[in-house]
Motif scaffolding. Structure first.
Motif, PDB file in Angstrom:
ATOM      1  N   ALA A 176      -7.180  -5.360   4.254  1.00  0.00           N
ATOM      2  CA  ALA A 176      -6.174  -4.833   3.339  1.00  0.00           C
ATOM      3  C   ALA A 176      -6.767  -3.875   2.323  1.00  0.00           C
ATOM      4  CB  ALA A 176      -5.474  -5.981   2.603  1.00  0.00           C
ATOM      5  N   PHE A 177      -5.962  -2.905   1.932  1.00  0.00           N
ATOM      6  CA  PHE A 177      -6.196  -2.116   0.716  1.00  0.00           C
ATOM      7  C   PHE A 177      -5.755  -3.009  -0.442  1.00  0.00           C
ATOM      8  CE2 PHE A 177      -4.277   0.843  -2.433  1.00  0.00           C
ATOM      9  CZ  PHE A 177      -5.429   1.519  -2.822  1.00  0.00           C
ATOM     10  N   VAL A 178      -4.469  -3.164  -0.617  1.00  0.00           N
ATOM     11  CA  VAL A 178      -3.875  -4.171  -1.507  1.00  0.00           C
ATOM     12  C   VAL A 178      -2.593  -4.623  -0.835  1.00  0.00           C
ATOM     13  CG1 VAL A 178      -2.800  -4.623  -3.750  1.00  0.00           C
ATOM     14  CG2 VAL A 178      -4.857  -3.200  -3.631  1.00  0.00           C
ATOM     15  N   SER A 179      -2.438  -5.928  -0.654  1.00  0.00           N
ATOM     16  CA  SER A 179      -1.283  -6.452   0.082  1.00  0.00           C
ATOM     17  C   SER A 179      -0.097  -6.751  -0.815  1.00  0.00           C
ATOM     18  CB  SER A 179      -1.678  -7.720   0.839  1.00  0.00           C
ATOM     19  OG  SER A 179      -2.080  -8.733  -0.070  1.00  0.00           O
ATOM     20  N   GLY A 180      -0.169  -6.348  -2.084  1.00  0.00           N
ATOM     21  CA  GLY A 180       0.930  -6.605  -3.016  1.00  0.00           C
ATOM     22  C   GLY A 180       0.460  -7.420  -4.196  1.00  0.00           C
ATOM     23  N   TYR A 223      -3.456  -3.772   5.287  1.00  0.00           N
ATOM     24  CA  TYR A 223      -2.183  -3.841   4.564  1.00  0.00           C
ATOM     25  C   TYR A 223      -2.207  -3.039   3.261  1.00  0.00           C
ATOM     26  CZ  TYR A 223      -1.147  -7.693   7.749  1.00  0.00           C
ATOM     27  OH  TYR A 223      -0.924  -8.454   8.877  1.00  0.00           O
ATOM     28  N   CYS A 224      -1.161  -2.254   3.082  1.00  0.00           N
ATOM     29  CA  CYS A 224      -0.932  -1.525   1.830  1.00  0.00           C
ATOM     30  C   CYS A 224       0.552  -1.731   1.517  1.00  0.00           C
ATOM     31  CB  CYS A 224      -1.278  -0.050   2.008  1.00  0.00           C
ATOM     32  SG  CYS A 224      -1.103   0.940   0.515  1.00  0.00           S
ATOM     33  N   ILE A 225       0.834  -2.816   0.811  1.00  0.00           N
ATOM     34  CA  ILE A 225       2.192  -3.346   0.731  1.00  0.00           C
ATOM     35  C   ILE A 225       2.630  -3.482  -0.729  1.00  0.00           C
ATOM     36  CG2 ILE A 225       3.705  -5.272   1.385  1.00  0.00           C
ATOM     37  CD1 ILE A 225       2.571  -3.800   3.796  1.00  0.00           C
ATOM     38  N   GLY A 226       3.912  -3.241  -0.997  1.00  0.00           N
ATOM     39  CA  GLY A 226       4.501  -3.503  -2.305  1.00  0.00           C
ATOM     40  C   GLY A 226       3.790  -2.813  -3.435  1.00  0.00           C
ATOM     41  N   GLY A 227       3.286  -3.623  -4.383  1.00  0.00           N
ATOM     42  CA  GLY A 227       2.553  -3.062  -5.506  1.00  0.00           C
ATOM     43  C   GLY A 227       1.292  -2.344  -5.071  1.00  0.00           C
ATOM     44  N   GLY A 228       0.733  -2.734  -3.936  1.00  0.00           N
ATOM     45  CA  GLY A 228      -0.427  -2.026  -3.405  1.00  0.00           C
ATOM     46  C   GLY A 228      -0.073  -0.616  -2.982  1.00  0.00           C
ATOM     47  N   LEU A 229       1.118  -0.457  -2.403  1.00  0.00           N
ATOM     48  CA  LEU A 229       1.569   0.879  -2.045  1.00  0.00           C
ATOM     49  C   LEU A 229       1.820   1.719  -3.292  1.00  0.00           C
ATOM     50  CD1 LEU A 229       2.337   2.952   0.026  1.00  0.00           C
ATOM     51  CD2 LEU A 229       4.583   1.864   0.257  1.00  0.00           C
ATOM     52  N   ALA A 230       2.334   1.084  -4.350  1.00  0.00           N
ATOM     53  CA  ALA A 230       2.527   1.809  -5.611  1.00  0.00           C
ATOM     54  C   ALA A 230       1.196   2.323  -6.146  1.00  0.00           C
ATOM     55  CB  ALA A 230       3.198   0.898  -6.641  1.00  0.00           C
ATOM     56  N   VAL A 231       0.147   1.516  -6.043  1.00  0.00           N
ATOM     57  CA  VAL A 231      -1.185   1.955  -6.473  1.00  0.00           C
ATOM     58  C   VAL A 231      -1.643   3.131  -5.615  1.00  0.00           C
ATOM     59  CG1 VAL A 231      -3.621   1.292  -6.600  1.00  0.00           C
ATOM     60  CG2 VAL A 231      -1.860  -0.284  -7.422  1.00  0.00           C
ATOM     61  N   ALA A 232      -1.474   3.020  -4.308  1.00  0.00           N
ATOM     62  CA  ALA A 232      -1.905   4.097  -3.413  1.00  0.00           C
ATOM     63  C   ALA A 232      -1.122   5.380  -3.677  1.00  0.00           C
ATOM     64  CB  ALA A 232      -1.737   3.667  -1.961  1.00  0.00           C
ATOM     65  N   MET A 233       0.176   5.260  -3.967  1.00  0.00           N
ATOM     66  CA  MET A 233       0.984   6.452  -4.208  1.00  0.00           C
ATOM     67  C   MET A 233       0.596   7.162  -5.496  1.00  0.00           C
ATOM     68  SD  MET A 233       4.846   5.629  -2.823  1.00  0.00           S
ATOM     69  CE  MET A 233       5.138   4.237  -3.941  1.00  0.00           C
ATOM     70  N   ALA A 234      -0.079   6.464  -6.402  1.00  0.00           N
ATOM     71  CA  ALA A 234      -0.539   7.096  -7.635  1.00  0.00           C
ATOM     72  C   ALA A 234      -1.749   7.987  -7.398  1.00  0.00           C
ATOM     73  CB  ALA A 234      -0.884   6.029  -8.680  1.00  0.00           C
ATOM     74  N   ALA A 235      -2.391   7.859  -6.228  1.00  0.00           N
ATOM     75  CA  ALA A 235      -3.533   8.704  -5.899  1.00  0.00           C
ATOM     76  C   ALA A 235      -3.067  10.127  -5.625  1.00  0.00           C
ATOM     77  CB  ALA A 235      -4.272   8.143  -4.690  1.00  0.00           C
ATOM     78  N   ASP A 236      -3.991  11.067  -5.719  1.00  0.00           N
ATOM     79  CA  ASP A 236      -3.659  12.452  -5.409  1.00  0.00           C
ATOM     80  C   ASP A 236      -3.464  12.652  -3.912  1.00  0.00           C
ATOM     81  OD1 ASP A 236      -3.753  13.770  -8.061  1.00  0.00           O
ATOM     82  OD2 ASP A 236      -5.794  12.987  -8.045  1.00  0.00           O
TER      83      ASP A 236
END
Length: 267
Positions: free
Chosen positions: A66-70, A114-127
């Motif tokens: 996982a990257f971050v699973s939430g 997994y890049c899920i939920g809050g983890g996806l929010a973190v990833a979307m903050a990247a450039d």
């Protein structure tokens, strides 16, 4: 790489070659974000923002799953059991998210699993986001009776468009890396064994380029995303002037004429 001290072992930080590394380190829970992880992430981002040796930041998850699973749901009873407790949780997490959104330095999300939920929010903050072929993306908020944060919904819609955003949010489905790439949720997919090298190639290239130029470009893209009436064009003009008057601009010209690699200092 120099290892940096953090307030919890669940966040690992280090720097080297102009790159700051931030690792979410709770692999036994697929790197689910706990309250102390949000706190430590904010502290690390503040360090990176103030450190001239760090020119680009890479976020990654520990392990291969996982990257971050939430969010760490095991903490919901103690830290998010009601509106009052959730307010304090959201204050700490919100501060870290604000630092992600306002970091002047380039931010890369390196994604496996997994890049899920809050983890996806973190990833979307990247450039931008570079993912391995085994990555999976989704937002299960509708299955938990949670309203996804506004900033996260806006970032999602900006990346994939309103229709795909609704599909992701309303269904709670998970999407493989190839589909996430097609929708625009990520910028690149690599084979699993090529992920490290691909991310490192991008990060090193950014770290070697002129920091003032990159800062100006990043700020211009931020202004472009704002309403026209709210854009700070004076700041953009000042950033451009500062870059033209910098020692780095002279170094870039001289290096080009001398047919050598420039050595930028950010001044």
């Amino acid at each position: 790489m120099q290892t940096l001290e953090t307030s919890t072992p669940k966040i690992i930080a280090g720097k080297g070659e102009g790159i700051g590394w931030l690792t979410f380190n709770q692999p036994e829970k697929r790197n689910a974000m706990s309250l102390e992880m949000w706190q430590a992430m904010g502290e690390v981002l503040e360090l990176f923002a103030a450190d001239p040796e760090v020119r680009v930041v890479v976020m990654q998850g520990a392990g291969e799953r996982a990257f971050v699973s939430g969010a760490d749901i095991s903490q919901f009873e103690t830290h998010r059991g009601n509106a009052e407790a959730s307010a304090e949780y959201n204050r700490i997490a919100g501060h870290a998210r604000h630092l992600l959104a306002t970091l002047d330095k380039p931010l890369i999300a390196k994604i496996r699993g997994y890049c899920i939920g809050g983890g996806l929010a973190v990833a979307m903050a990247a450039d931008f986001r570079i993912a391995a072929a085994d990555a999976e993306f989704g937002i299960p908020a509708a299955r938990l009776s949670i309203v996804y944060p506004f900033d996260g919904i806006r970032a999602l819609s900006d990346l994939v468009g309103p229709g795909n955003a609704k599909k992701i949010l309303f269904t709670g489905f998970r999407y493989k890396a190839a589909e996430a790439l097609r929708m625009g949720l990520i910028e690149e997919v690599t084979e699993i064994d090529a992920l490290d090298a691909t991310v490192l190639t991008h990060a090193r290239a950014i770290a070697e380029n002129a920091p003032l130029s990159i800062q100006g470009s990043k700020q211009a893209l931020r202004e472009l995303a704002r309403n026209e009436a709210d854009r700070d064009l004076d700041r953009l003009r000042q950033l451009s002037t500062d870059a033209m008057n910098s020692a780095d601009y002279a170094e870039g010209r001289h290096a080009f004429m001398e047919k050598r690699k420039p050595r930028f200092t950010g001044a």
